[in-house]
Design a protein around this motif. Structure first.
Motif, PDB file in Angstrom:
ATOM      1  N   LYS A   7      -8.368  -8.324  -2.451  1.00  0.00           N
ATOM      2  CA  LYS A   7      -9.707  -8.803  -2.814  1.00  0.00           C
ATOM      3  C   LYS A   7     -10.197  -8.043  -4.050  1.00  0.00           C
ATOM      4  CE  LYS A   7     -14.268  -9.095  -0.573  1.00  0.00           C
ATOM      5  NZ  LYS A   7     -14.791 -10.460  -0.477  1.00  0.00           N
ATOM      6  N   SER A   8      -9.942  -6.741  -4.072  1.00  0.00           N
ATOM      7  CA  SER A   8     -10.382  -5.919  -5.212  1.00  0.00           C
ATOM      8  C   SER A   8      -9.629  -6.298  -6.495  1.00  0.00           C
ATOM      9  CB  SER A   8     -10.186  -4.433  -4.897  1.00  0.00           C
ATOM     10  OG  SER A   8      -8.813  -4.083  -5.023  1.00  0.00           O
ATOM     11  N   GLN A   9      -8.471  -6.932  -6.355  1.00  0.00           N
ATOM     12  CA  GLN A   9      -7.689  -7.370  -7.517  1.00  0.00           C
ATOM     13  C   GLN A   9      -8.015  -8.813  -7.913  1.00  0.00           C
ATOM     14  OE1 GLN A   9      -5.609  -5.142  -9.156  1.00  0.00           O
ATOM     15  NE2 GLN A   9      -6.550  -3.742  -7.693  1.00  0.00           N
ATOM     16  N   ASN A  10      -9.023  -9.387  -7.260  1.00  0.00           N
ATOM     17  CA  ASN A  10      -9.455 -10.768  -7.540  1.00  0.00           C
ATOM     18  C   ASN A  10      -8.434 -11.839  -7.163  1.00  0.00           C
ATOM     19  OD1 ASN A  10     -12.003  -9.999  -8.588  1.00  0.00           O
ATOM     20  ND2 ASN A  10     -10.961  -9.414 -10.490  1.00  0.00           N
ATOM     21  N   CYS A  11      -7.566 -11.530  -6.216  1.00  0.00           N
ATOM     22  CA  CYS A  11      -6.663 -12.534  -5.670  1.00  0.00           C
ATOM     23  C   CYS A  11      -7.539 -13.549  -4.915  1.00  0.00           C
ATOM     24  CB  CYS A  11      -5.685 -11.850  -4.720  1.00  0.00           C
ATOM     25  SG  CYS A  11      -4.596 -12.949  -3.838  1.00  0.00           S
TER      26      CYS A  11
ATOM     27  N   SER B   3      -4.450 -15.176 -16.382  1.00  0.00           N
ATOM     28  CA  SER B   3      -4.519 -15.442 -17.823  1.00  0.00           C
ATOM     29  C   SER B   3      -3.924 -16.810 -18.145  1.00  0.00           C
ATOM     30  CB  SER B   3      -3.807 -14.340 -18.608  1.00  0.00           C
ATOM     31  OG  SER B   3      -2.416 -14.469 -18.440  1.00  0.00           O
ATOM     32  N   MET B   4      -3.114 -17.330 -17.250  1.00  0.00           N
ATOM     33  CA  MET B   4      -2.547 -18.674 -17.432  1.00  0.00           C
ATOM     34  C   MET B   4      -3.357 -19.737 -16.691  1.00  0.00           C
ATOM     35  SD  MET B   4       1.429 -17.560 -17.088  1.00  0.00           S
ATOM     36  CE  MET B   4       1.838 -19.103 -16.333  1.00  0.00           C
ATOM     37  N   GLY B   5      -4.458 -19.330 -16.115  1.00  0.00           N
ATOM     38  CA  GLY B   5      -5.334 -20.288 -15.435  1.00  0.00           C
ATOM     39  C   GLY B   5      -4.876 -20.673 -14.039  1.00  0.00           C
ATOM     40  N   LEU B   6      -4.004 -19.863 -13.447  1.00  0.00           N
ATOM     41  CA  LEU B   6      -3.530 -20.175 -12.089  1.00  0.00           C
ATOM     42  C   LEU B   6      -4.317 -19.395 -11.048  1.00  0.00           C
ATOM     43  CD1 LEU B   6       0.337 -19.871 -12.699  1.00  0.00           C
ATOM     44  CD2 LEU B   6      -1.042 -21.953 -12.743  1.00  0.00           C
ATOM     45  N   THR B   7      -4.524 -20.009  -9.890  1.00  0.00           N
ATOM     46  CA  THR B   7      -5.081 -19.243  -8.785  1.00  0.00           C
ATOM     47  C   THR B   7      -3.923 -18.593  -8.036  1.00  0.00           C
ATOM     48  OG1 THR B   7      -5.077 -21.128  -7.280  1.00  0.00           O
ATOM     49  CG2 THR B   7      -7.098 -20.744  -8.492  1.00  0.00           C
ATOM     50  N   VAL B   8      -4.232 -17.507  -7.319  1.00  0.00           N
ATOM     51  CA  VAL B   8      -3.175 -16.726  -6.671  1.00  0.00           C
ATOM     52  C   VAL B   8      -3.392 -16.651  -5.159  1.00  0.00           C
ATOM     53  CG1 VAL B   8      -2.001 -14.487  -6.612  1.00  0.00           C
ATOM     54  CG2 VAL B   8      -2.911 -15.347  -8.773  1.00  0.00           C
ATOM     55  N   VAL B   9      -2.316 -16.895  -4.436  1.00  0.00           N
ATOM     56  CA  VAL B   9      -2.310 -16.713  -2.987  1.00  0.00           C
ATOM     57  C   VAL B   9      -1.361 -15.570  -2.683  1.00  0.00           C
ATOM     58  CG1 VAL B   9      -1.899 -17.803  -0.742  1.00  0.00           C
ATOM     59  CG2 VAL B   9      -2.495 -19.227  -2.710  1.00  0.00           C
ATOM     60  N   ALA B  10      -1.782 -14.637  -1.838  1.00  0.00           N
ATOM     61  CA  ALA B  10      -0.866 -13.600  -1.378  1.00  0.00           C
ATOM     62  C   ALA B  10      -0.510 -13.911   0.066  1.00  0.00           C
ATOM     63  CB  ALA B  10      -1.519 -12.231  -1.482  1.00  0.00           C
ATOM     64  N   GLU B  11       0.783 -13.927   0.379  1.00  0.00           N
ATOM     65  CA  GLU B  11       1.187 -14.215   1.755  1.00  0.00           C
ATOM     66  C   GLU B  11       1.736 -12.954   2.414  1.00  0.00           C
ATOM     67  OE1 GLU B  11       4.100 -17.403   1.440  1.00  0.00           O
ATOM     68  OE2 GLU B  11       5.696 -15.963   1.105  1.00  0.00           O
ATOM     69  N   GLY B  12       1.758 -12.967   3.734  1.00  0.00           N
ATOM     70  CA  GLY B  12       2.319 -11.834   4.478  1.00  0.00           C
ATOM     71  C   GLY B  12       1.378 -10.648   4.605  1.00  0.00           C
TER      72      GLY B  12
ATOM     73  N   LEU C 123       0.815  -1.211   0.000  1.00  0.00           N
ATOM     74  CA  LEU C 123       0.000   0.000   0.000  1.00  0.00           C
ATOM     75  C   LEU C 123       0.853   1.267   0.000  1.00  0.00           C
ATOM     76  CD1 LEU C 123      -3.038  -0.899   2.269  1.00  0.00           C
ATOM     77  CD2 LEU C 123      -2.851  -0.978  -0.220  1.00  0.00           C
ATOM     78  N   GLU C 124       2.050   1.179   0.583  1.00  0.00           N
ATOM     79  CA  GLU C 124       2.928   2.358   0.604  1.00  0.00           C
ATOM     80  C   GLU C 124       3.869   2.378  -0.599  1.00  0.00           C
ATOM     81  OE1 GLU C 124       4.335   0.885   4.492  1.00  0.00           O
ATOM     82  OE2 GLU C 124       2.300   0.313   3.950  1.00  0.00           O
ATOM     83  N   ASN C 125       3.981   1.239  -1.284  1.00  0.00           N
ATOM     84  CA  ASN C 125       4.993   1.135  -2.329  1.00  0.00           C
ATOM     85  C   ASN C 125       4.361   0.899  -3.698  1.00  0.00           C
ATOM     86  OD1 ASN C 125       7.040   0.130  -4.080  1.00  0.00           O
ATOM     87  ND2 ASN C 125       8.299  -0.355  -2.297  1.00  0.00           N
ATOM     88  N   GLU C 126       4.403   1.939  -4.521  1.00  0.00           N
ATOM     89  CA  GLU C 126       3.741   1.877  -5.829  1.00  0.00           C
ATOM     90  C   GLU C 126       4.309   0.747  -6.702  1.00  0.00           C
ATOM     91  OE1 GLU C 126       0.629   2.861  -8.072  1.00  0.00           O
ATOM     92  OE2 GLU C 126       1.077   3.663  -6.080  1.00  0.00           O
ATOM     93  N   ASN C 127       5.615   0.518  -6.628  1.00  0.00           N
ATOM     94  CA  ASN C 127       6.228  -0.561  -7.427  1.00  0.00           C
ATOM     95  C   ASN C 127       5.680  -1.927  -7.034  1.00  0.00           C
ATOM     96  OD1 ASN C 127       7.797   1.018  -9.038  1.00  0.00           O
ATOM     97  ND2 ASN C 127       9.602   0.892  -7.691  1.00  0.00           N
ATOM     98  N   ASP C 128       5.598  -2.165  -5.729  1.00  0.00           N
ATOM     99  CA  ASP C 128       5.067  -3.441  -5.250  1.00  0.00           C
ATOM    100  C   ASP C 128       3.636  -3.640  -5.733  1.00  0.00           C
ATOM    101  OD1 ASP C 128       7.442  -3.895  -4.000  1.00  0.00           O
ATOM    102  OD2 ASP C 128       6.709  -3.570  -1.946  1.00  0.00           O
ATOM    103  N   LYS C 129       2.884  -2.532  -5.678  1.00  0.00           N
ATOM    104  CA  LYS C 129       1.494  -2.585  -6.126  1.00  0.00           C
ATOM    105  C   LYS C 129       1.411  -3.012  -7.589  1.00  0.00           C
ATOM    106  CE  LYS C 129      -1.750   0.594  -4.034  1.00  0.00           C
ATOM    107  NZ  LYS C 129      -2.146   1.996  -4.000  1.00  0.00           N
ATOM    108  N   ILE C 130       2.276  -2.396  -8.402  1.00  0.00           N
ATOM    109  CA  ILE C 130       2.275  -2.701  -9.842  1.00  0.00           C
ATOM    110  C   ILE C 130       2.675  -4.161 -10.069  1.00  0.00           C
ATOM    111  CG2 ILE C 130       3.451  -2.188 -12.037  1.00  0.00           C
ATOM    112  CD1 ILE C 130       3.654   0.763 -10.969  1.00  0.00           C
ATOM    113  N   ILE C 131       3.699  -4.602  -9.349  1.00  0.00           N
ATOM    114  CA  ILE C 131       4.168  -5.988  -9.500  1.00  0.00           C
ATOM    115  C   ILE C 131       3.064  -6.972  -9.124  1.00  0.00           C
ATOM    116  CG2 ILE C 131       5.771  -7.740  -8.574  1.00  0.00           C
ATOM    117  CD1 ILE C 131       7.827  -5.395  -8.275  1.00  0.00           C
ATOM    118  N   VAL C 132       2.435  -6.732  -7.983  1.00  0.00           N
ATOM    119  CA  VAL C 132       1.405  -7.667  -7.509  1.00  0.00           C
ATOM    120  C   VAL C 132       0.199  -7.658  -8.450  1.00  0.00           C
ATOM    121  CG1 VAL C 132      -0.198  -8.195  -5.626  1.00  0.00           C
ATOM    122  CG2 VAL C 132       2.176  -7.590  -5.098  1.00  0.00           C
ATOM    123  N   ARG C 133      -0.203  -6.452  -8.854  1.00  0.00           N
ATOM    124  CA  ARG C 133      -1.369  -6.356  -9.742  1.00  0.00           C
ATOM    125  C   ARG C 133      -1.125  -7.098 -11.048  1.00  0.00           C
ATOM    126  NH1 ARG C 133      -1.975  -0.787 -10.437  1.00  0.00           N
ATOM    127  NH2 ARG C 133      -3.498  -0.486  -8.795  1.00  0.00           N
ATOM    128  N   SER C 134       0.043  -6.894 -11.649  1.00  0.00           N
ATOM    129  CA  SER C 134       0.288  -7.534 -12.953  1.00  0.00           C
ATOM    130  C   SER C 134       0.552  -9.035 -12.797  1.00  0.00           C
ATOM    131  CB  SER C 134       1.420  -6.838 -13.707  1.00  0.00           C
ATOM    132  OG  SER C 134       2.546  -6.736 -12.889  1.00  0.00           O
TER     133      SER C 134
END
Ligand code: C2E
Ligand code: CA
Ligand code: CA
Ligand code: CA
Length: 291
Positions: A260-264, A240-249, A222-233
Protein backbone atom coordinates in the motif's frame (compact mmCIF):
# COMPACT_ATOMS: atom_id res chain seq x y z
CA UNK A 1 24.23 -51.73 -13.47
CA UNK A 2 22.28 -53.63 -10.83
CA UNK A 3 22.98 -50.88 -8.31
CA UNK A 4 21.92 -48.20 -10.75
CA UNK A 5 18.71 -50.02 -11.52
CA UNK A 6 17.92 -50.40 -7.86
CA UNK A 7 18.45 -46.69 -7.26
CA UNK A 8 16.36 -45.63 -10.23
CA UNK A 9 13.39 -47.78 -9.29
CA UNK A 10 13.51 -49.45 -12.69
CA UNK A 11 13.07 -53.23 -12.92
CA UNK A 12 14.09 -55.58 -15.67
CA UNK A 13 11.61 -58.33 -16.39
CA UNK A 14 11.48 -61.22 -18.75
CA UNK A 15 9.00 -60.50 -21.51
CA UNK A 16 5.82 -62.52 -21.01
CA UNK A 17 5.75 -64.34 -24.34
CA UNK A 18 9.44 -64.44 -25.11
CA UNK A 19 11.92 -65.88 -22.62
CA UNK A 20 14.90 -64.43 -24.49
CA UNK A 21 13.75 -60.84 -24.43
CA UNK A 22 13.95 -58.56 -21.46
CA UNK A 23 11.77 -55.52 -20.86
CA UNK A 24 12.58 -52.50 -18.81
CA UNK A 25 9.79 -51.67 -16.45
CA UNK A 26 9.65 -48.34 -14.71
CA UNK A 27 6.78 -48.23 -12.23
CA UNK A 28 7.04 -44.45 -11.77
CA UNK A 29 6.80 -43.78 -15.46
CA UNK A 30 3.92 -46.22 -15.74
CA UNK A 31 1.95 -44.69 -12.92
CA UNK A 32 2.31 -41.20 -14.35
CA UNK A 33 1.38 -42.39 -17.81
CA UNK A 34 -1.73 -44.16 -16.53
CA UNK A 35 -2.69 -41.19 -14.39
CA UNK A 36 -2.36 -38.82 -17.33
CA UNK A 37 -4.36 -41.07 -19.63
CA UNK A 38 -7.01 -41.35 -16.96
CA UNK A 39 -7.11 -37.59 -16.56
CA UNK A 40 -7.21 -36.99 -20.31
CA UNK A 41 -10.19 -39.24 -20.85
CA UNK A 42 -11.99 -38.05 -17.79
CA UNK A 43 -11.42 -34.37 -18.39
CA UNK A 44 -13.72 -34.61 -21.41
CA UNK A 45 -16.36 -36.23 -19.19
CA UNK A 46 -15.69 -33.64 -16.48
CA UNK A 47 -16.54 -30.81 -18.84
CA UNK A 48 -19.59 -32.59 -20.27
CA UNK A 49 -20.92 -33.71 -16.87
CA UNK A 50 -20.36 -30.43 -15.10
CA UNK A 51 -17.79 -31.74 -12.61
CA UNK A 52 -15.77 -28.56 -12.90
CA UNK A 53 -16.37 -25.79 -10.43
CA UNK A 54 -15.11 -22.25 -9.93
CA UNK A 55 -13.66 -20.84 -6.74
CA UNK A 56 -13.38 -17.08 -6.30
CA UNK A 57 -10.50 -15.18 -4.71
CA UNK A 58 -10.99 -11.47 -3.96
CA UNK A 59 -8.61 -8.68 -4.90
CA UNK A 60 -8.54 -5.83 -2.42
CA UNK A 61 -8.28 -2.24 -3.68
CA UNK A 62 -5.50 -0.69 -1.57
CA UNK A 63 -6.81 2.80 -2.35
CA UNK A 64 -10.34 2.31 -1.00
CA UNK A 65 -9.81 -0.88 1.06
CA UNK A 66 -12.83 -2.36 -0.73
CA UNK A 67 -13.26 -5.59 -2.64
CA UNK A 68 -13.75 -4.51 -6.23
CA UNK A 69 -12.39 -7.50 -8.13
CA UNK A 70 -12.40 -11.27 -7.89
CA UNK A 71 -10.48 -13.97 -9.75
CA UNK A 72 -12.18 -17.17 -10.93
CA UNK A 73 -10.04 -20.27 -10.34
CA UNK A 74 -11.13 -23.64 -11.67
CA UNK A 75 -11.22 -26.89 -9.68
CA UNK A 76 -12.31 -30.36 -10.65
CA UNK A 77 -14.76 -32.02 -8.28
CA UNK A 78 -13.96 -35.63 -9.16
CA UNK A 79 -16.51 -38.27 -8.03
CA UNK A 80 -13.77 -40.60 -6.67
CA UNK A 81 -10.62 -38.49 -6.36
CA UNK A 82 -12.23 -35.47 -4.71
CA UNK A 83 -11.22 -31.89 -5.39
CA UNK A 84 -8.39 -31.80 -7.97
CA UNK A 85 -6.37 -28.54 -8.16
CA UNK A 86 -5.89 -26.85 -11.55
CA UNK A 87 -2.11 -27.40 -11.62
CA UNK A 88 -2.81 -31.16 -12.00
CA UNK A 89 -4.99 -30.85 -15.08
CA UNK A 90 -4.52 -27.50 -16.88
CA UNK A 91 -1.25 -28.65 -18.48
CA UNK A 92 -2.94 -31.89 -19.58
CA UNK A 93 -5.82 -29.91 -21.05
CA UNK A 94 -3.26 -27.76 -22.87
CA UNK A 95 -1.39 -30.76 -24.26
CA UNK A 96 -4.55 -32.56 -25.36
CA UNK A 97 -6.24 -29.67 -27.13
CA UNK A 98 -8.94 -29.20 -24.52
CA UNK A 99 -8.24 -25.61 -23.51
CA UNK A 100 -10.83 -24.19 -25.84
CA UNK A 101 -13.61 -26.25 -24.24
CA UNK A 102 -12.29 -25.64 -20.74
CA UNK A 103 -11.89 -21.87 -21.08
CA UNK A 104 -15.32 -21.55 -22.68
CA UNK A 105 -16.83 -23.43 -19.74
CA UNK A 106 -14.96 -21.21 -17.25
CA UNK A 107 -16.03 -18.06 -19.11
CA UNK A 108 -19.69 -19.04 -19.34
CA UNK A 109 -19.78 -19.97 -15.65
CA UNK A 110 -17.99 -16.79 -14.55
CA UNK A 111 -20.33 -14.61 -16.61
CA UNK A 112 -23.39 -16.36 -15.11
CA UNK A 113 -21.94 -15.68 -11.66
CA UNK A 114 -21.20 -12.05 -12.52
CA UNK A 115 -24.86 -11.59 -13.56
CA UNK A 116 -26.16 -13.33 -10.42
CA UNK A 117 -24.06 -11.08 -8.18
CA UNK A 118 -25.06 -8.00 -10.16
CA UNK A 119 -28.75 -8.90 -9.69
CA UNK A 120 -28.06 -9.16 -5.93
CA UNK A 121 -26.43 -5.75 -5.78
CA UNK A 122 -22.84 -6.98 -5.81
CA UNK A 123 -20.99 -5.30 -8.66
CA UNK A 124 -17.61 -6.96 -8.94
CA UNK A 125 -15.13 -7.38 -11.78
CA UNK A 126 -14.37 -11.04 -12.50
CA UNK A 127 -10.96 -12.11 -13.81
CA UNK A 128 -10.70 -15.20 -16.00
CA UNK A 129 -7.42 -17.01 -16.69
CA UNK A 130 -6.82 -17.77 -20.34
CA UNK A 131 -4.15 -19.94 -21.98
CA UNK A 132 -1.82 -19.42 -24.94
CA UNK A 133 -4.11 -21.54 -27.13
CA UNK A 134 -6.99 -19.14 -26.48
CA UNK A 135 -5.20 -16.26 -28.19
CA UNK A 136 -3.70 -18.17 -31.13
CA UNK A 137 -6.72 -17.35 -33.25
CA UNK A 138 -10.01 -15.52 -32.85
CA UNK A 139 -12.17 -18.53 -31.96
CA UNK A 140 -12.19 -17.95 -28.19
CA UNK A 141 -12.14 -14.12 -28.50
CA UNK A 142 -15.22 -14.27 -30.77
CA UNK A 143 -16.93 -16.48 -28.18
CA UNK A 144 -16.25 -14.18 -25.24
CA UNK A 145 -17.14 -11.05 -27.25
CA UNK A 146 -20.46 -12.62 -28.31
CA UNK A 147 -21.18 -13.47 -24.67
CA UNK A 148 -20.41 -9.91 -23.59
CA UNK A 149 -22.73 -8.50 -26.25
CA UNK A 150 -25.51 -10.96 -25.50
CA UNK A 151 -25.61 -9.91 -21.84
CA UNK A 152 -24.69 -6.28 -22.51
CA UNK A 153 -21.85 -6.46 -20.01
CA UNK A 154 -20.02 -3.30 -19.00
CA UNK A 155 -16.49 -2.75 -20.24
CA UNK A 156 -15.23 -3.11 -16.68
CA UNK A 157 -17.02 -6.41 -16.02
CA UNK A 158 -14.39 -8.91 -17.16
CA UNK A 159 -10.60 -9.03 -16.90
CA UNK A 160 -8.67 -11.61 -18.90
CA UNK A 161 -5.43 -12.78 -17.28
CA UNK A 162 -2.79 -13.92 -19.76
CA UNK A 163 0.65 -15.30 -18.88
CA UNK A 164 3.80 -14.01 -20.54
CA UNK A 165 4.52 -17.33 -22.31
CA UNK A 166 1.20 -17.02 -24.13
CA UNK A 167 2.61 -13.90 -25.73
CA UNK A 168 6.20 -15.06 -26.21
CA UNK A 169 5.15 -18.00 -28.45
CA UNK A 170 3.84 -15.76 -31.23
CA UNK A 171 4.08 -12.08 -30.28
CA UNK A 172 2.67 -10.73 -33.56
CA UNK A 173 -0.44 -12.90 -33.46
CA UNK A 174 -0.89 -12.42 -29.72
CA UNK A 175 -0.69 -8.64 -30.08
CA UNK A 176 -3.29 -8.71 -32.85
CA UNK A 177 -5.71 -10.88 -30.84
CA UNK A 178 -5.16 -8.94 -27.62
CA UNK A 179 -5.84 -5.69 -29.48
CA UNK A 180 -9.06 -7.21 -30.77
CA UNK A 181 -10.14 -8.17 -27.23
CA UNK A 182 -9.11 -4.83 -25.82
CA UNK A 183 -11.08 -2.88 -28.45
CA UNK A 184 -14.07 -5.03 -27.58
CA UNK A 185 -13.97 -3.79 -23.99
CA UNK A 186 -12.01 -6.38 -22.03
CA UNK A 187 -9.45 -5.42 -19.43
CA UNK A 188 -6.23 -7.35 -20.03
CA UNK A 189 -3.76 -8.37 -17.39
CA UNK A 190 -0.29 -9.94 -17.54
CA UNK A 191 -0.27 -12.78 -15.00
CA UNK A 192 2.74 -14.18 -13.10
CA UNK A 193 4.83 -11.19 -14.13
CA UNK A 194 8.53 -11.73 -13.56
CA UNK A 195 8.57 -15.51 -14.08
CA UNK A 196 8.84 -15.37 -17.88
CA UNK A 197 11.45 -13.95 -20.19
CA UNK A 198 9.73 -10.86 -21.45
CA UNK A 199 10.84 -7.43 -20.36
CA UNK A 200 8.59 -4.54 -19.52
CA UNK A 201 9.82 -2.93 -22.75
CA UNK A 202 8.38 -5.85 -24.72
CA UNK A 203 5.15 -5.82 -22.76
CA UNK A 204 4.81 -2.13 -23.52
CA UNK A 205 3.89 -3.13 -27.09
CA UNK A 206 0.87 -5.02 -25.78
CA UNK A 207 -2.54 -3.47 -25.14
CA UNK A 208 -2.59 -4.54 -21.49
CA UNK A 209 -3.81 -2.42 -18.58
CA UNK A 210 -2.62 -4.44 -15.63
CA UNK A 211 0.42 -6.27 -14.34
CA UNK A 212 0.20 -9.04 -11.75
CA UNK A 213 3.47 -9.46 -9.90
CA UNK A 214 4.08 -13.15 -9.32
CA UNK A 215 3.74 -14.38 -5.77
CA UNK A 216 7.32 -15.68 -5.72
CA UNK A 217 8.46 -12.03 -5.44
CA UNK A 218 5.74 -11.00 -3.00
CA UNK A 219 5.61 -13.84 -0.50
CA UNK A 220 8.91 -13.16 1.30
CA UNK A 221 9.58 -9.59 0.28
CA UNK A 222 9.86 -8.24 3.81
CA UNK A 223 12.74 -10.60 4.61
CA UNK A 224 14.34 -10.39 1.18
CA UNK A 225 15.92 -7.10 0.15
CA UNK A 226 16.23 -8.20 -3.51
CA UNK A 227 12.54 -9.03 -3.75
CA UNK A 228 11.75 -5.68 -2.21
CA UNK A 229 13.86 -3.88 -4.81
CA UNK A 230 12.32 -5.87 -7.67
CA UNK A 231 8.76 -5.24 -6.53
CA UNK A 232 9.35 -1.57 -5.80
CA UNK A 233 10.91 -0.87 -9.19
CA UNK A 234 8.35 -2.99 -11.06
CA UNK A 235 5.53 -0.96 -9.52
CA UNK A 236 7.28 2.30 -10.48
CA UNK A 237 7.97 1.19 -14.05
CA UNK A 238 4.46 -0.19 -14.49
CA UNK A 239 2.99 3.08 -13.27
CA UNK A 240 5.18 5.09 -15.60
CA UNK A 241 3.71 3.01 -18.43
CA UNK A 242 0.17 3.66 -17.23
CA UNK A 243 -0.44 0.14 -15.91
CA UNK A 244 -2.17 -0.72 -12.68
CA UNK A 245 -0.43 -3.27 -10.46
CA UNK A 246 -1.76 -6.30 -8.63
CA UNK A 247 0.42 -8.11 -6.11
CA UNK A 248 -0.49 -11.75 -5.53
CA UNK A 249 0.47 -14.12 -2.72
CA UNK A 250 0.08 -11.73 0.21
CA UNK A 251 0.11 -13.82 3.36
CA UNK A 252 0.47 -11.22 6.11
CA UNK A 253 -0.62 -7.71 7.02
CA UNK A 254 2.87 -6.20 7.02
CA UNK A 255 3.36 -7.12 3.36
CA UNK A 256 -0.06 -5.68 2.54
CA UNK A 257 0.79 -2.39 4.24
CA UNK A 258 4.19 -2.21 2.57
CA UNK A 259 2.54 -2.67 -0.86
CA UNK A 260 0.00 0.00 0.00
CA UNK A 261 2.86 2.36 0.87
CA UNK A 262 4.32 1.66 -2.61
CA UNK A 263 1.02 2.66 -4.26
CA UNK A 264 0.28 -0.84 -5.53
CA UNK A 265 -3.40 -0.74 -6.56
CA UNK A 266 -4.69 -4.24 -5.86
CA UNK A 267 -3.75 -6.96 -3.41
CA UNK A 268 -4.57 -10.66 -3.48
CA UNK A 269 -3.57 -13.48 -1.20
CA UNK A 270 -4.42 -15.80 1.66
CA UNK A 271 -4.14 -12.92 4.15
CA UNK A 272 -7.23 -11.38 2.56
CA UNK A 273 -8.96 -14.64 1.60
CA UNK A 274 -8.29 -18.01 0.02
CA UNK A 275 -10.24 -18.85 -3.13
CA UNK A 276 -13.77 -19.84 -2.03
CA UNK A 277 -16.87 -21.42 -3.63
CA UNK A 278 -19.37 -18.72 -4.73
CA UNK A 279 -21.73 -19.04 -1.73
CA UNK A 280 -18.84 -19.04 0.76
CA UNK A 281 -17.37 -16.01 -0.95
CA UNK A 282 -20.71 -14.20 -0.56
CA UNK A 283 -20.83 -15.08 3.15
CA UNK A 284 -17.22 -13.96 3.57
CA UNK A 285 -17.88 -10.66 1.77
CA UNK A 286 -21.02 -9.85 3.76
CA UNK A 287 -19.14 -10.03 7.09
CA UNK A 288 -15.81 -8.75 5.83
CA UNK A 289 -14.28 -5.49 7.03
CA UNK A 290 -13.51 -4.80 3.38
CA UNK A 291 -16.96 -4.14 1.91
P1 C2E B 1 -2.63 -18.13 -10.88
O1 C2E B 1 -3.52 -17.60 -11.95
O2 C2E B 1 -1.33 -17.46 -10.67
O3 C2E B 1 -3.53 -18.12 -9.55
C1 C2E B 1 -3.02 -17.90 -8.28
C2 C2E B 1 -2.79 -19.19 -7.54
O4 C2E B 1 -2.14 -18.89 -6.32
C3 C2E B 1 -4.08 -19.91 -7.16
O5 C2E B 1 -3.83 -21.30 -7.14
C4 C2E B 1 -4.32 -19.41 -5.74
O6 C2E B 1 -5.08 -20.29 -4.95
C5 C2E B 1 -2.90 -19.32 -5.22
N1 C2E B 1 -2.78 -18.31 -4.18
C6 C2E B 1 -3.52 -17.20 -4.01
N2 C2E B 1 -3.12 -16.50 -2.94
C7 C2E B 1 -2.08 -17.17 -2.40
C8 C2E B 1 -1.24 -16.95 -1.26
O7 C2E B 1 -1.37 -15.98 -0.52
N3 C2E B 1 -0.28 -17.86 -1.02
C9 C2E B 1 -0.10 -18.95 -1.82
N4 C2E B 1 0.87 -19.81 -1.50
N5 C2E B 1 -0.88 -19.20 -2.89
C10 C2E B 1 -1.86 -18.32 -3.19
P2 C2E B 1 -4.78 -22.33 -7.88
O8 C2E B 1 -6.21 -21.91 -7.72
O9 C2E B 1 -4.39 -23.69 -7.42
O10 C2E B 1 -4.42 -22.12 -9.39
C11 C2E B 1 -3.14 -22.44 -9.87
C12 C2E B 1 -2.96 -21.99 -11.30
O11 C2E B 1 -3.81 -22.74 -12.19
C13 C2E B 1 -3.36 -20.53 -11.53
O12 C2E B 1 -2.31 -19.69 -11.12
C14 C2E B 1 -3.58 -20.52 -13.01
O13 C2E B 1 -2.37 -20.41 -13.71
C15 C2E B 1 -4.15 -21.90 -13.26
N6 C2E B 1 -5.61 -21.79 -13.39
C16 C2E B 1 -6.56 -21.78 -12.41
N7 C2E B 1 -7.79 -21.67 -12.93
C17 C2E B 1 -7.63 -21.57 -14.28
C18 C2E B 1 -8.53 -21.42 -15.39
O14 C2E B 1 -9.75 -21.33 -15.24
N8 C2E B 1 -7.96 -21.38 -16.64
C19 C2E B 1 -6.62 -21.44 -16.83
N9 C2E B 1 -6.16 -21.38 -18.09
N10 C2E B 1 -5.75 -21.58 -15.83
C20 C2E B 1 -6.25 -21.64 -14.56
CA1 CA C 1 -4.29 -15.67 -12.59
CA1 CA D 1 -0.61 -15.37 -10.99
CA1 CA E 1 0.69 -18.84 -11.29
Amino acid sequence: VAELLQKSNVAIQRAKNDKHTFQVYDPVFDQNAIERLFLTNNLRTAIEENQLTLFYQPKLSLKTMEISHVEALVRWQHPEKGLIPPDSFISIAEKTGQMDALTRWVTQTAVDQYLKWLANGIKINIAINISAENILDKSYPDYVIALKNKHQLDDCAITLEVTEDAVVDDPTKATEVLNYLNKSGFKLSIDDYGTGYSSLAQLKQLPVQELKIDRSFVQYLLENENDKIIVRSTIKLAHSMGLTVVAEGIEDEETLLWLKSQNCELAQGYFISKPLPAHEFEAWLSQSKYQ
